[in-house]
Design a protein around this motif. Structure first.
Motif, PDB file in Angstrom:
ATOM      1  N   VAL A 125     -47.493 -44.275   0.717  1.00 53.00           N
ATOM      2  CA  VAL A 125     -47.053 -42.953   1.163  1.00 53.00           C
ATOM      3  C   VAL A 125     -47.439 -41.935   0.098  1.00 53.00           C
ATOM      4  O   VAL A 125     -47.026 -42.054  -1.064  1.00 53.00           O
ATOM      5  N   VAL A 126     -48.219 -40.938   0.494  1.00 52.96           N
ATOM      6  CA  VAL A 126     -48.666 -39.902  -0.430  1.00 52.96           C
ATOM      7  C   VAL A 126     -47.874 -38.631  -0.149  1.00 52.96           C
ATOM      8  O   VAL A 126     -48.051 -37.996   0.889  1.00 52.96           O
ATOM      9  N   GLY A 127     -46.967 -38.294  -1.046  1.00 49.47           N
ATOM     10  CA  GLY A 127     -46.137 -37.108  -0.881  1.00 49.47           C
ATOM     11  C   GLY A 127     -44.697 -37.471  -0.575  1.00 49.47           C
ATOM     12  O   GLY A 127     -44.419 -38.329   0.275  1.00 49.47           O
ATOM     13  N   ALA A 128     -43.761 -36.819  -1.276  1.00 48.62           N
ATOM     14  CA  ALA A 128     -42.334 -37.067  -1.061  1.00 48.62           C
ATOM     15  C   ALA A 128     -41.600 -35.759  -0.858  1.00 48.62           C
ATOM     16  O   ALA A 128     -40.477 -35.580  -1.324  1.00 48.62           O
ATOM     17  N   GLY A 129     -42.246 -34.831  -0.124  1.00 52.53           N
ATOM     18  CA  GLY A 129     -41.594 -33.578   0.218  1.00 52.53           C
ATOM     19  C   GLY A 129     -40.838 -33.711   1.527  1.00 52.53           C
ATOM     20  O   GLY A 129     -40.282 -34.773   1.833  1.00 52.53           O
ATOM     21  N   ALA A 130     -40.828 -32.661   2.322  1.00 51.54           N
ATOM     22  CA  ALA A 130     -40.079 -32.685   3.576  1.00 51.54           C
ATOM     23  C   ALA A 130     -40.606 -33.760   4.522  1.00 51.54           C
ATOM     24  O   ALA A 130     -39.837 -34.526   5.118  1.00 51.54           O
ATOM     25  N   ILE A 131     -41.935 -33.823   4.674  1.00 51.24           N
ATOM     26  CA  ILE A 131     -42.533 -34.837   5.550  1.00 51.24           C
ATOM     27  C   ILE A 131     -42.332 -36.222   4.965  1.00 51.24           C
ATOM     28  O   ILE A 131     -41.963 -37.178   5.662  1.00 51.24           O
TER      29      ILE A 131
ATOM     30  N   MET B 167     -46.682 -35.797  -7.472  1.00 51.41           N
ATOM     31  CA  MET B 167     -46.722 -35.215  -8.817  1.00 51.41           C
ATOM     32  C   MET B 167     -45.680 -34.118  -9.012  1.00 51.41           C
ATOM     33  O   MET B 167     -45.460 -33.664 -10.131  1.00 51.41           O
ATOM     34  N   ASP B 168     -45.033 -33.677  -7.926  1.00 44.18           N
ATOM     35  CA  ASP B 168     -44.107 -32.547  -8.005  1.00 44.18           C
ATOM     36  C   ASP B 168     -42.717 -32.978  -8.472  1.00 44.18           C
ATOM     37  O   ASP B 168     -42.304 -34.126  -8.287  1.00 44.18           O
ATOM     38  N   THR B 169     -42.000 -32.011  -9.017  1.00 45.66           N
ATOM     39  CA  THR B 169     -40.592 -32.202  -9.358  1.00 45.66           C
ATOM     40  C   THR B 169     -39.722 -31.426  -8.368  1.00 45.66           C
ATOM     41  O   THR B 169     -40.206 -30.525  -7.668  1.00 45.66           O
TER      42      THR B 169
ATOM     43  N   SER C  42     -28.041 -33.085  -8.128  1.00 44.66           N
ATOM     44  CA  SER C  42     -28.236 -33.809  -9.381  1.00 44.66           C
ATOM     45  C   SER C  42     -29.674 -34.260  -9.602  1.00 44.66           C
ATOM     46  O   SER C  42     -30.035 -34.692 -10.706  1.00 44.66           O
ATOM     47  N   ASP C  43     -30.500 -34.170  -8.555  1.00 45.27           N
ATOM     48  CA  ASP C  43     -31.894 -34.600  -8.668  1.00 45.27           C
ATOM     49  C   ASP C  43     -32.831 -33.482  -9.119  1.00 45.27           C
ATOM     50  O   ASP C  43     -34.016 -33.750  -9.376  1.00 45.27           O
ATOM     51  N   VAL C  44     -32.350 -32.260  -9.173  1.00 39.85           N
ATOM     52  CA  VAL C  44     -33.208 -31.134  -9.537  1.00 39.85           C
ATOM     53  C   VAL C  44     -33.815 -31.384 -10.916  1.00 39.85           C
ATOM     54  O   VAL C  44     -33.119 -31.736 -11.875  1.00 39.85           O
ATOM     55  N   GLY C  45     -35.129 -31.206 -10.990  1.00 37.79           N
ATOM     56  CA  GLY C  45     -35.868 -31.440 -12.227  1.00 37.79           C
ATOM     57  C   GLY C  45     -36.523 -32.799 -12.302  1.00 37.79           C
ATOM     58  O   GLY C  45     -37.435 -33.009 -13.107  1.00 37.79           O
TER      59      GLY C  45
ATOM     60  N   SER D 260     -40.894 -38.546  -6.443  1.00 37.86           N
ATOM     61  CA  SER D 260     -41.126 -39.952  -6.117  1.00 37.86           C
ATOM     62  C   SER D 260     -40.031 -40.851  -6.689  1.00 37.86           C
ATOM     63  O   SER D 260     -39.540 -41.753  -6.005  1.00 37.86           O
ATOM     64  N   PHE D 261     -39.611 -40.601  -7.928  1.00 37.21           N
ATOM     65  CA  PHE D 261     -38.590 -41.443  -8.548  1.00 37.21           C
ATOM     66  C   PHE D 261     -37.201 -41.170  -7.954  1.00 37.21           C
ATOM     67  O   PHE D 261     -36.399 -42.095  -7.789  1.00 37.21           O
ATOM     68  N   ALA D 262     -36.930 -39.921  -7.632  1.00 32.62           N
ATOM     69  CA  ALA D 262     -35.655 -39.607  -6.981  1.00 32.62           C
ATOM     70  C   ALA D 262     -35.594 -40.219  -5.586  1.00 32.62           C
ATOM     71  O   ALA D 262     -34.541 -40.699  -5.142  1.00 32.62           O
TER      72      ALA D 262
END
Length: 250
Positions: free
Chosen positions: A146-152, A178-180, A195-198, A202-204
């Motif tokens: 999976v490439v990308g962990a934003g809304a989609i 690559m985004d935070t 609590s995940d901000v920052g 992908s890790f969150a």
């Protein structure tokens, strides 16, 4: 319409028992009598066929998460209309059926679950009742990137985990982004909290899925795909990936 009659019988059952039918004989008999009330113009053969297919789905807890997610969003939209009084909610039945699945899915056993590295509690029985063992176990055994962990990506990951992806011995999910996380992401990226901000998305997301479905195996990265260095080299593409899911918005 026999589908409408089937759902009307289900509505009557839930209205009287406050639950969906189980596979117990008393539930089966009660539901059958309710269907008789709504299927008076059907022959015995047609009614029996409709009953067997429909009851198998509702009594086995049949679940197809992407469809549930879509209709859940529709229901939430209508609820917001009602509580906000800005628009009039829909006042009618909205029914979707794909009963053609019942003509191709045959009763199978789970004898190969142990060979595929699955335990009984990991086997996605709700999905299996709709798609059969072979397809549902196949999802669990795939190597998905999976490439990308934003809304989609959050929606994809949630659906995959609920469908049992990555729980078999040979299956796993690989995620990179690559985004935070920023505060503006929280309203539409359902896996993240204040609590995940920052944190890297992908890790969150990996932490969230571990709570959502502890059996899902997920490997998280924050590396660019296609870069000169990093984990995504030639051997990655030839040995570690069956399917790539693009969750990028540009």
């Amino acid at each position: 319409n026999f589908i409408m009659g089937s759902f009307a019988a289900l509505s009557s059952f839930v209205g009287e028992t406050y639950r969906t039918p189980s596979d117990k004989k008393e539930d089966l008999d009660f539901f059958y009598n309710l269907m008789l009330e709504h299927q008076l113009n059907k022959s015995d053969y047609e009614l029996e066929k409709v009953f067997n297919n429909f009851y198998r789905c509702v009594s086995s807890g049949g679940k197809f998460v992407p469809v549930q997610a879509f209709f859940g969003a529709l229901a939430a939209q209508e609820a917001l209309k009602a509580v906000s009084s800005l628009y009039n909610p829909i006042s009618q039945f909205l029914i979707y059926d794909c009963d053609e699945l019942s003509t191709i899915v045959r009763k199978e056993n789970c004898e190969d679950e142990e060979d595929r590295g699955l335990t009984k509690n990991r086997c996605p029985s709700g999905l299996k009742s709709l798609l059969g063992n072979s397809s549902s176990l196949g999802i669990s055994s795939q190597k998905l990137f999976v490439v990308g962990a934003g809304a989609i990506g959050c929606e994809l990951l949630k659906n995959l985990a609920a469908m049992g992806a990555g729980v078999a011995r040979d299956g796993h999910l690989i995620l990179t982004d690559m985004d935070t996380i920023e505060y503006s992401n929280l309203s539409r990226q359902l896996l993240f909290r204040d609590s995940d901000v920052g944190k890297f998305k992908s890790f969150a997301a990996k932490e969230a899925l571990a709570k959502y479905n502890p059996s899902t195996k997920l490997e998280a990265h924050s590396s660019k795909v296609g870069g000169d260095v990093g984990p995504f080299d030639d051997s990655f593409w030839t040995k570690r990936v069956d399917i790539v899911l693009n969750a990028l918005d540009n």
